[in-house]
Scaffold this motif. Sequence first.
Motif, PDB file in Angstrom:
ATOM      1  N   ILE A 220       7.667  84.938  68.099  1.00  0.00           N
ATOM      2  CA  ILE A 220       8.425  86.323  67.934  1.00  0.00           C
ATOM      3  C   ILE A 220       9.245  86.271  66.936  1.00  0.00           C
ATOM      4  O   ILE A 220       9.155  85.528  65.673  1.00  0.00           O
TER       5      ILE A 220
ATOM      6  N   THR B 287       8.288  83.143  64.782  1.00  0.00           N
ATOM      7  CA  THR B 287       8.881  81.516  65.288  1.00  0.00           C
ATOM      8  C   THR B 287       7.580  81.459  65.462  1.00  0.00           C
ATOM      9  O   THR B 287       6.204  81.510  65.789  1.00  0.00           O
TER      10      THR B 287
ATOM     11  N   ASP C 190      27.519  86.053  70.735  1.00  0.00           N
ATOM     12  CA  ASP C 190      26.712  86.578  69.941  1.00  0.00           C
ATOM     13  C   ASP C 190      26.636  88.296  70.873  1.00  0.00           C
ATOM     14  O   ASP C 190      25.977  88.459  70.550  1.00  0.00           O
ATOM     15  N   HIS C 191      27.442  88.100  72.477  1.00  0.00           N
ATOM     16  CA  HIS C 191      27.400  89.676  73.662  1.00  0.00           C
ATOM     17  C   HIS C 191      28.889  89.300  72.942  1.00  0.00           C
ATOM     18  O   HIS C 191      30.011  88.860  73.176  1.00  0.00           O
TER      19      HIS C 191
ATOM     20  N   GLU D 263       7.153  80.438  68.645  1.00  0.00           N
ATOM     21  CA  GLU D 263       6.471  81.755  69.605  1.00  0.00           C
ATOM     22  C   GLU D 263       6.127  82.528  69.487  1.00  0.00           C
ATOM     23  O   GLU D 263       5.318  83.399  70.414  1.00  0.00           O
TER      24      GLU D 263
ATOM     25  N   MET E  74      19.749  89.276  64.798  1.00  0.00           N
ATOM     26  CA  MET E  74      19.864  89.618  64.038  1.00  0.00           C
ATOM     27  C   MET E  74      20.177  90.785  63.556  1.00  0.00           C
ATOM     28  O   MET E  74      18.723  90.985  61.997  1.00  0.00           O
TER      29      MET E  74
END
Length: 694
Positions: free
Chosen positions: A199, A195, A658-659, A197, A598
Motif C-alpha cells: 500500500i 508498506t 482521524d475521522h 502490503e 496521510m
Amino acid sequence: MIATLLCYVLLPAVRLLRALRDGIFTCRKNALLVKSTAAHIDGLSVPVCGKPVLEEQQALLQQWLEEGAVGPQANDSTSETQEVSTALAVEWLEGPQLLMTSLSDLNVAPQSAGQEQQHVVQTEMTSGLQEFVETTLANLPLEEREAIEDNAVWAALRTQANPQIVDGVPLSTEVWIEDPAVLAWSPAQETDVVTTEGIVLPFQNTGQFQPLPAEIPYHEILWRDWEDLSAQACIPEPDSEVGSLFEFRVMSYNILAQDLIEQSPHLYMHCHPDILSWSYRFANLLQEIQHWDPDILCLQEVQENHYQEQLEPSLVMMGFACIYKRRTGRKTDGCAICYKQSTFQLISASPVEYFWPGLDILNRDNVGLVLLLQPLLSESVGDESISPLCVANTHVLYNPHRGDIKLAQMALLLAEIDKIAKLVDGSYCPIILCGDLNSVPDSPLYKFIRNGQLYYHGMPAWKVSGQEEFCHHPHQRKLLTPLWPSCLGITDGCQYVTLCKIKKSDRRKYSRDFLLQFRYCDVACERPAELTLLEGVTDAKPERPAHWSKELTVENNCDAELFCSRNPGSVHHGLNLTSAYSHFLPEKGRPEVTTMPMGMGATVDYIFYSANPIRNENVGGRRMYQDGALKLLGRLSLLSEDILWSANGLPNPFCSSDHLCLLASFGLEISGFQSCARPLELSKSCFEWKNHAT
Ligand code: KL2
C-alpha cells in the motif's frame, strides 16, 4: 557582531527557555489529564461510573475553581477574541477544563441552534457526570457561579456565521506556535512509502504545513453548521391521517483505536503525542458524543478493553444501551451500536463476521453488526403504529487493492440486513446503514449500495473502492464471476439462499457458467439408484479438474434453493438506500471530507438510509430517491480538506479521531407508510461535483 550575538547566544537561550516552559506545561497537563474525569491510564481498568469518580470530579472542580477558569495568558490579553483563542489553544487542553469545557459548550446543538451557549450547556448535559457539575454549580453562591460561567470557555464564545473571520482582525500566530499540542505539519518522509502490503502512503503535501495567518481557535476553524433539511422533507401535517414523526438522531463515528495508532505511528507524525493519548482522546470523544446527543450511535474502531472498561460504562451513564462486536482474529477493535434506552427498545442484535475460513474472498477480520430496534412512543400512541428500525454498522477492510473483498464483505452485511429488516409481505422496514466503508463516493462499491446493482466482471480489484491515490496497482487482480462461491449461501442478490424465495419467472435465468459450478458437487456425483449400471461408465465419478479449487466445490447443499436468480458478473440488492450526506459542499465548491489519511481528505464514512426510488428517474445511471416512511430532517455539515489542513489535519487537539463524526436527524412516520412525491435534492450534489471537477 550583533548578528553573531543573536545567532549564538540569544536565540539558543530563547529556545532553551521555550523548551523548558513546554516541558513544564506538558508535565502539568499530563498530570491533570491523568486526574481528569475521563482520565484513564492505558492498561488500567478504572470504571467511569460510581462514587469514586464523582469524588475525583469534586476535587477537580475545586482545583479548577481555585486556579480560575481563565489561563494566565488570557489575563493579559486585551480583546475578547484573544481570550477565547488563548483559552482554547492552551488552557483548553488542561485537565479540569476537559471536564467543563467540552465541545458541547463550544458549538450549538442542532435543536438549540441560535440559543445562548449557557442554555446549551444546561440542555445538553445528560449524564450523571454532567448532573454532578450542574448540582455543584447550583450549590455555589450566585456570584461565584456567574464568575465560573462567565470565565468558562464556552461562555466567551459567540456563534459566528463565518467561523473563518474573527471580528475581521488579523491575529498573531503566537498561540499556534507556542501551543505544544500543535506542531507544524512536517511529514517525516518526503517521498512515497510502500508498506509491506504494497500500500502506498503518498506524501502529496509537499512543503511545510502553514497554519492560517491568524490566531483562530480550533472550534472556529472546524465549525460545523447544522443543516436543516426539514423544508425539503415530506413532513405530514400535524392533523393529517399519517400522524406525526418520531424524530431521532444518528451518529456514525470511527473513533480511531489506540492500538492502531500504536501499530502505525508513522500515520500520526503530525500530531503532538499528548493529543494522541487515549486519556485525552477518550475525554474529548465522550464530550463530543455528549454534545451532539445522538439517539443511535454507531462506532467503529472501538478497542475492546476501552469499550468494556470505559466507553460502555460512560455511555450507559448517558442513557445508552450498547452492543459490541469485536473483529475476529488478533485485531483488538470492533464496532458498537448504542441506542438511547428511553427512545428505543432492542428487538434483535446480529453480529456479522466477514471472515470465512478457506475462502480467499473472505479472509480478513472485519465485522458488522445489525440491530432491529423498536422506537418507543409516548404512552398515548400504541407501539404497534410505528415500524421497527433496522440499524447496521460496519467497518469494511481498508486495503485499497482488495475491492473484491470489500464487495463480498458488503454483500454479507446486506444479506444480514435483508434477513433482519424484511417484513412478512417481502418489503423492508426502514433501514439505516452506517459505517466506515473505506470507499469513496461514486466508487463502484458506493454505487452498488446506492444504485442497488453493480456489474463487476473484469473490474480491477483496486478500482472498487476508488482509493486510487493509495495504490500503485502492481497486482492486476480482476473481479471474476462468480465473486463468491455458492457454498457461501448468499445469492448475487445479497440474500441468504435459505431465505430466498424463487419466483417462477426466475427459474430459467442461470447462465451456463453458473451451472457449470455444480458439476463436481457431491450431489451431482451421486449415482441414482435406478440408473443401469455400466461398469466404468455410470459408476465413474467425474474428475475435478486440477485448477478447480476445492473451496469452490459445492458440498451437500446443491438443492433447489441454491438456484436463485443470477445475472452473471453482477451483484444487486433490493434495499433502496441513499446517503444522508451529499459528499459535496456547495458553498465551498469542494468535496466533503470525513477522514484525512496521510493528509489527504476523503469521504469514507456514511449514513445510508431507506428511501423510495423514483421509477424511471435515473441520472447517468444514478438512481433518484424520494422520501419514504423515513425522512432526513437535518445533518451536521462536514468540512473540506483545506479547512482540516488549516487545523493541522486529523486528529488535532479539538477532534480526537482521524475521522469526523457524521450526524443526521431523521423522522419516522408514526402511523402508516406514505411516500411523498418530491424528489430528494441532496443526492445530486456528488454527481455535480464529479462533473464540476472534470
Ligand atoms: O481508513 V481507516 O484506517 O477506516 O481510518 O481503516 C483502517 C485504516 C484501520 C483498520 O484496519 O487501520 C488503518 N495504511 C494506512 N492505514 C491503515 C493501514 C495501512 N496499511 N492498515 C490499516 N490502516
